[in-house]
Design a protein around this motif. Structure first.
Motif, mmCIF file in Angstrom:
data_model
loop_
_atom_site.group_PDB
_atom_site.id
_atom_site.type_symbol
_atom_site.label_atom_id
_atom_site.label_comp_id
_atom_site.label_asym_id
_atom_site.label_seq_id
_atom_site.Cartn_x
_atom_site.Cartn_y
_atom_site.Cartn_z
ATOM 1 N N LEU A 1 0.834 -1.207 0.000
ATOM 2 C CA LEU A 1 0.000 0.000 0.000
ATOM 3 C C LEU A 1 0.862 1.248 0.000
ATOM 4 O O LEU A 1 0.571 2.222 -0.718
ATOM 5 C CB LEU A 1 -0.935 -0.016 1.217
ATOM 6 N N LEU A 2 1.935 1.239 0.790
ATOM 7 C CA LEU A 2 2.843 2.385 0.819
ATOM 8 C C LEU A 2 3.455 2.622 -0.557
ATOM 9 O O LEU A 2 3.522 3.770 -1.030
ATOM 10 C CB LEU A 2 3.943 2.147 1.862
ATOM 11 N N LEU A 3 3.900 1.563 -1.214
ATOM 12 C CA LEU A 3 4.478 1.704 -2.550
ATOM 13 C C LEU A 3 3.428 2.172 -3.555
ATOM 14 O O LEU A 3 3.739 2.969 -4.457
ATOM 15 C CB LEU A 3 5.079 0.369 -2.997
ATOM 16 N N TRP A 4 2.187 1.704 -3.416
ATOM 17 C CA TRP A 4 1.131 2.160 -4.316
ATOM 18 C C TRP A 4 0.892 3.650 -4.149
ATOM 19 O O TRP A 4 0.707 4.383 -5.134
ATOM 20 C CB TRP A 4 -0.151 1.385 -4.028
ATOM 21 N N ILE A 5 0.904 4.125 -2.907
ATOM 22 C CA ILE A 5 0.748 5.564 -2.658
ATOM 23 C C ILE A 5 1.875 6.338 -3.325
ATOM 24 O O ILE A 5 1.655 7.351 -4.006
ATOM 25 C CB ILE A 5 0.713 5.841 -1.139
ATOM 26 N N ALA A 6 3.117 5.854 -3.143
ATOM 27 C CA ALA A 6 4.273 6.555 -3.710
ATOM 28 C C ALA A 6 4.195 6.595 -5.230
ATOM 29 O O ALA A 6 4.404 7.649 -5.850
ATOM 30 C CB ALA A 6 5.560 5.867 -3.261
ATOM 31 N N ARG A 7 3.892 5.462 -5.858
ATOM 32 C CA ARG A 7 3.833 5.424 -7.317
ATOM 33 C C ARG A 7 2.693 6.269 -7.854
ATOM 34 O O ARG A 7 2.845 6.955 -8.885
ATOM 35 C CB ARG A 7 3.677 3.975 -7.781
ATOM 36 N N SER A 8 1.572 6.253 -7.161
ATOM 37 C CA SER A 8 0.417 7.019 -7.636
ATOM 38 C C SER A 8 0.677 8.515 -7.544
ATOM 39 O O SER A 8 0.425 9.267 -8.499
ATOM 40 C CB SER A 8 -0.826 6.645 -6.824
ATOM 41 N N VAL A 9 1.171 8.959 -6.394
ATOM 42 C CA VAL A 9 1.430 10.389 -6.216
ATOM 43 C C VAL A 9 2.523 10.859 -7.172
ATOM 44 O O VAL A 9 2.433 11.956 -7.759
ATOM 45 C CB VAL A 9 1.812 10.676 -4.751
ATOM 46 N N ALA A 10 3.570 10.043 -7.352
ATOM 47 C CA ALA A 10 4.656 10.426 -8.259
ATOM 48 C C ALA A 10 4.178 10.543 -9.697
ATOM 49 O O ALA A 10 4.771 11.274 -10.500
ATOM 50 C CB ALA A 10 5.795 9.417 -8.162
ATOM 51 N N ALA A 11 3.102 9.821 -10.042
ATOM 52 C CA ALA A 11 2.589 9.856 -11.419
ATOM 53 C C ALA A 11 1.591 10.971 -11.659
ATOM 54 O O ALA A 11 1.168 11.174 -12.805
ATOM 55 C CB ALA A 11 1.938 8.504 -11.754
ATOM 56 N N TRP A 12 1.193 11.703 -10.623
ATOM 57 C CA TRP A 12 0.257 12.805 -10.823
ATOM 58 C C TRP A 12 0.875 13.882 -11.710
ATOM 59 O O TRP A 12 2.084 14.147 -11.620
ATOM 60 C CB TRP A 12 -0.127 13.422 -9.484
ATOM 61 N N PRO A 13 0.081 14.531 -12.546
ATOM 62 C CA PRO A 13 0.613 15.649 -13.349
ATOM 63 C C PRO A 13 1.144 16.762 -12.432
ATOM 64 O O PRO A 13 0.499 17.141 -11.457
ATOM 65 C CB PRO A 13 -0.602 16.121 -14.151
ATOM 66 N N GLY A 14 2.336 17.240 -12.747
ATOM 67 C CA GLY A 14 2.932 18.309 -11.957
ATOM 68 C C GLY A 14 3.425 17.880 -10.601
ATOM 69 O O GLY A 14 3.580 18.705 -9.703
ATOM 70 N N ALA A 15 3.689 16.564 -10.426
ATOM 71 C CA ALA A 15 4.106 16.064 -9.110
ATOM 72 C C ALA A 15 5.515 16.497 -8.761
ATOM 73 O O ALA A 15 5.903 16.428 -7.597
ATOM 74 C CB ALA A 15 4.004 14.540 -9.071
ATOM 75 N N ARG A 16 6.303 16.910 -9.753
ATOM 76 C CA ARG A 16 7.691 17.274 -9.493
ATOM 77 C C ARG A 16 7.988 18.663 -10.039
ATOM 78 O O ARG A 16 7.454 19.060 -11.069
ATOM 79 C CB ARG A 16 8.649 16.266 -10.130
ATOM 80 N N ALA A 17 8.831 19.379 -9.321
ATOM 81 C CA ALA A 17 9.355 20.663 -9.793
ATOM 82 C C ALA A 17 10.852 20.514 -9.988
ATOM 83 O O ALA A 17 11.518 19.766 -9.267
ATOM 84 C CB ALA A 17 9.064 21.772 -8.787
ATOM 85 N N ALA A 18 11.393 21.194 -10.980
ATOM 86 C CA ALA A 18 12.819 21.111 -11.276
ATOM 87 C C ALA A 18 13.398 22.517 -11.396
ATOM 88 O O ALA A 18 12.709 23.459 -11.800
ATOM 89 C CB ALA A 18 13.057 20.328 -12.570
#
Length: 733
Positions: free
Chosen positions: A471-488
């Motif tokens: 479940l923890l890994l699913w949360i991480a993968r899902s949130v990381a895949a959201w549009p705009g999840a990362r700023a550079a």
């Protein structure tokens, strides 16, 4: 206001803030540590120490009895101490560094084992290798076809290729040379062929090794790697893609044994000890159960720290946890900024070099933000416990987690962007579920599984632990895949970073409205960082890899066969989340087998860049014409004197002096890995390595020579080597 009125006003303000003055002790010590790392030479370090002595002398002869005088005196002394500690530790840990790449037969003793099954390798730190070799080296040993049966303390013999720890490939990159210097590593490499192991007397796997192997045997894949990280600090079983997902979702802090894990262990030990002892009325009436439980919690925290490898974040958290236990025994409020300051002071006194690493900055920034936020009267009153319906308590707890997570994300963003050039944006949301899941479900289940394994009944608990980690890994993968999840961010200048950190510290540590003055340097730092132009060209230190910025902000790479690591380094430095494309065929570029030409528009003009991409020779008339037509030439070779671009010739000779380059054409600025006159010991070691021939490149200069050529070298683009050349018509370039 007249200057003569400043003194009484400052004195009155410091009197109001007197309880906060101790909090500046680690800050001023850190200023001295940072000064040693930022300043370049012994002359500058001595000048800084002299400046501190001058400030202390002025404060000492000033009017006595004022807080300002004592504050200046202590600040100068602490800054000087920090600089001296850093300088002294760098000299104290000095160890030989391998002079040049070499293949050698190594016979030594295993000091440390880092098992990385997700990468198919294990890392052995070896010592006692004998004359002619560094005191300590780290060798990677493949696990395929079968892992060697080696344990800490065993004697091993193997053949390996060793190189010196590498400096950053590009400006702002990971400085493995500096980190290795303070770890005492004189070389790193890879094993060539099998290894011979002689078990140590009374040897065998350590408790940490046995625990990690046992956990990974119960839970497969990255979930097992995370479970092992929680229990022993061993993260080697986590797949790289899952580590990236944890980082991009703001959950990577869960993988490093630090405050969350130490708090859970200490809290569990405290609670269980107190409850068990309270079952005996005679003990409850005669003994100070709270003090005993606090002692048990402190002992559990220390033991857990030693078990997980005693890394700096873990030690910092352990120190804080022990101080909390001491505060409980003394009946004092343990969760204060004084506790955070004491922990930071202890770490800096023992390991001053940790200040410049992201681990120290992220961990202390996070805990200081949490404590300072919940010391604000309005926040404390809003989230204080009270009699209310259960749904109100749940909503209040969720609100507190969300506010805390948001504050921590804002605080950590500039640190992550400075060190890693990217940061997850939805960590506050992910942590609302992930932190309670880890603290109250996963870690207790794992502890129960280990406990019941002693009688062979741990299987159900391992199954439940695995499901919670899935479940923890699913949360991480899902949130990381959201549009705009990362700023550079391509680059944050050091001055901007210092302004942001200084302004943030000022905001956190003071209590009165004067804290708001910290907003000015903080805002200035943000504006400077936002205005910094991204590099148009990024060149690695070996000259083999070049990234060219495209009109859409992405980058194209010179050699399409570059590995994933090189691509990641160039993308991070460019501040882009997009995949690097091939320069051949990109807008404004055309390439042949040997050369690439690209045209860029920046700063109101066009720039022509030419780069070599193979080691083959090109006819002189063609190559000389290309050099003359180019503004910038990039090559991993030593180019002849007659190659004269209009602005910059970044060949092996120049790159040997500067290291990697990041070039912004809009203001014609060039950031370099090396700075002239830098006398830090790891930089001196890298320069000695090059001068000894260790970094000599194909077609590069002879050993130690940096003079300008007066004739084409034998292996240059010379017409008398036509039988080996590959002439290119202009139309194919």
């Amino acid at each position: 206001m007249h200057p003569r009125h400043w003194g009484p006003r400052v004195e009155a303000w410091l009197e109001v803030e007197r309880d906060q003055l101790f909090l500046w002790t680690p800050v001023m010590l850190g200023v001295g540590v940072a000064a040693w790392f930022v300043l370049l030479s012994p002359v500058e370090w001595l000048a800084f120490l002299g400046l501190c002595a001058g400030v202390a002398l002025v404060a000492a002869v000033a009017a006595s009895g004022t807080r300002l005088r004592r504050a200046l005196l202590w600040s100068a002394a602490l800054a000087a101490l920090g600089c001296g500690l850093s300088w002294g530790r760098a000299e104290r840990v000095a160890a030989p560094v391998i002079a040049r790449p070499t293949i050698a037969q190594l016979s030594g003793r295993v000091e440390r084992i880092d098992l990385l099954p997700a990468r198919g390798t294990m890392r052995l730190t070896l010592s006692g290798l004998g004359a002619g070799l560094p005191d300590h080296v780290r060798v990677s040993v493949p696990l395929d076809p079968a892992p060697p049966a080696v344990h800490e303390g065993d004697a091993v013999s193997l053949r390996a290729r060793l190189v010196a720890p590498q400096e950053p490939a590009v400006p702002g990159g990971y400085d493995f040379a500096r980190i290795s210097w303070f770890q005492g590593l004189g070389g790193v490499g890879k094993a060539l062929g099998p290894i011979t192991v002689t078990p140590a007397p009374r040897g065998g796997p350590s408790l940490r090794e046995r625990l990690s192997a046992h956990i990974r045997a119960q839970i497969d894949g990255s979930a097992g790697g995370i479970a092992s990280a929680f229990a022993s600090g061993d993260r080697g079983g986590i797949a790289q893609s899952d580590e990236e997902a944890m980082r991009d979702s703001g959950l990577t802090h869960l993988l490093s044994v630090s405050g969350l894990h130490i708090s859970a262990v200490v809290g569990a030990a405290f609670f269980l000890t107190l409850r068990l002892l309270a079952l005996w009325p005679r003990l409850a009436l005669r003994l100070p159960l709270v003090a005993i439980a606090a002692g048990a919690g402190a002992a559990a925290g220390i033991g857990y720290t030693l078990l997980t490898g005693a890394e700096v974040p873990t030690i910092r958290s352990c120190v804080a946890a022990v101080l909390v236990c001491v505060g409980i025994v003394l009946g004092r409020d343990a969760f204060t900024l004084r506790l955070v300051a004491a922990g930071a002071l202890a770490v800096l006194l023992a390991w001053p070099e940790s200040l410049v690493g992201p681990s120290f900055q992220l961990s202390f920034a996070a805990i200081a933000t949490i404590v300072a936020l919940h010391e604000i009267p309005a926040v404390k009153a809003r989230f204080a416990k009270r009699d209310e319906a259960w749904w109100g308590k749940v909503a209040r707890e969720i609100g507190a987690l969300l506010l805390t997570g948001l504050a921590v994300e804002i605080t950590l963003a500039p640190i992550a962007l400075f060190h890693f050039h990217k940061q997850g944006l939805f960590g506050a949301l992910a942590n609302i579920v992930a932190i309670p899941l880890t603290t109250f479900v996963t870690m207790p289940l794992e502890a129960l599984a280990l406990l019941f394994d002693t009688v062979g009944l741990g299987t159900p608990f391992w199954w439940a632990t695995g499901k919670s980690l899935d479940l923890l890994l699913w949360i991480a993968r899902s949130v990381a895949a959201w549009p705009g999840a990362r700023a550079a961010l391509a680059d944050m200048p050091l001055g901007a970073f210092a302004l942001i950190i200084g302004g943030g510290i000022w905001l956190i540590l003071w209590k009165t409205r004067a804290r708001l003055f910290g907003l000015f340097p903080l805002a200035a730092g943000v504006l400077i960082a936002a205005a910094a132009p991204p590099p148009d060209l990024i060149v690695t230190g070996d000259g083999k890899h070049l990234a060219v910025r495209q009109t859409d902000g992405s980058y194209a790479i010179l050699r399409d066969r570059a590995g994933d690591y090189v691509r990641q380094v160039l993308a991070e430095r460019g501040g882009t989340l997009a995949e690097l494309s091939d320069l051949d065929g990109s807008d404004g570029a055309s390439c042949s087998a040997d050369l690439c030409r690209a045209t860029l528009s920046s700063g109101g003009r066009s720039w022509r860049v030419m780069a070599t991409r193979t080691p083959y020779l090109v006819d002189r008339p063609l190559f000389e014409g290309e050099c003359a037509a180019a503004d910038i030439v990039v090559s991993d070779r030593r180019l002849p004197y007659w190659c004269r671009p209009r602005w910059l010739k970044a060949d092996a000779v120049l790159l040997a002096k500067t290291g990697g380059l990041a070039i912004a054409l809009s203001d014609q600025s060039v950031a370099t890995v090396r700075t002239p006159g830098d006398a830090h010991p790891w930089v001196r070691a890298a320069e000695a390595n090059f001068n000894s021939g260790g970094a000599n490149r194909r077609g590069g200069p002879a050993r130690g020579r940096g003079r300008r050529d007066t004739a084409a070298p034998r292996n240059a683009h010379s017409p008398d080597r036509g039988e080996h050349s590959r002439p290119l018509p202009h139309g194919n370039i």
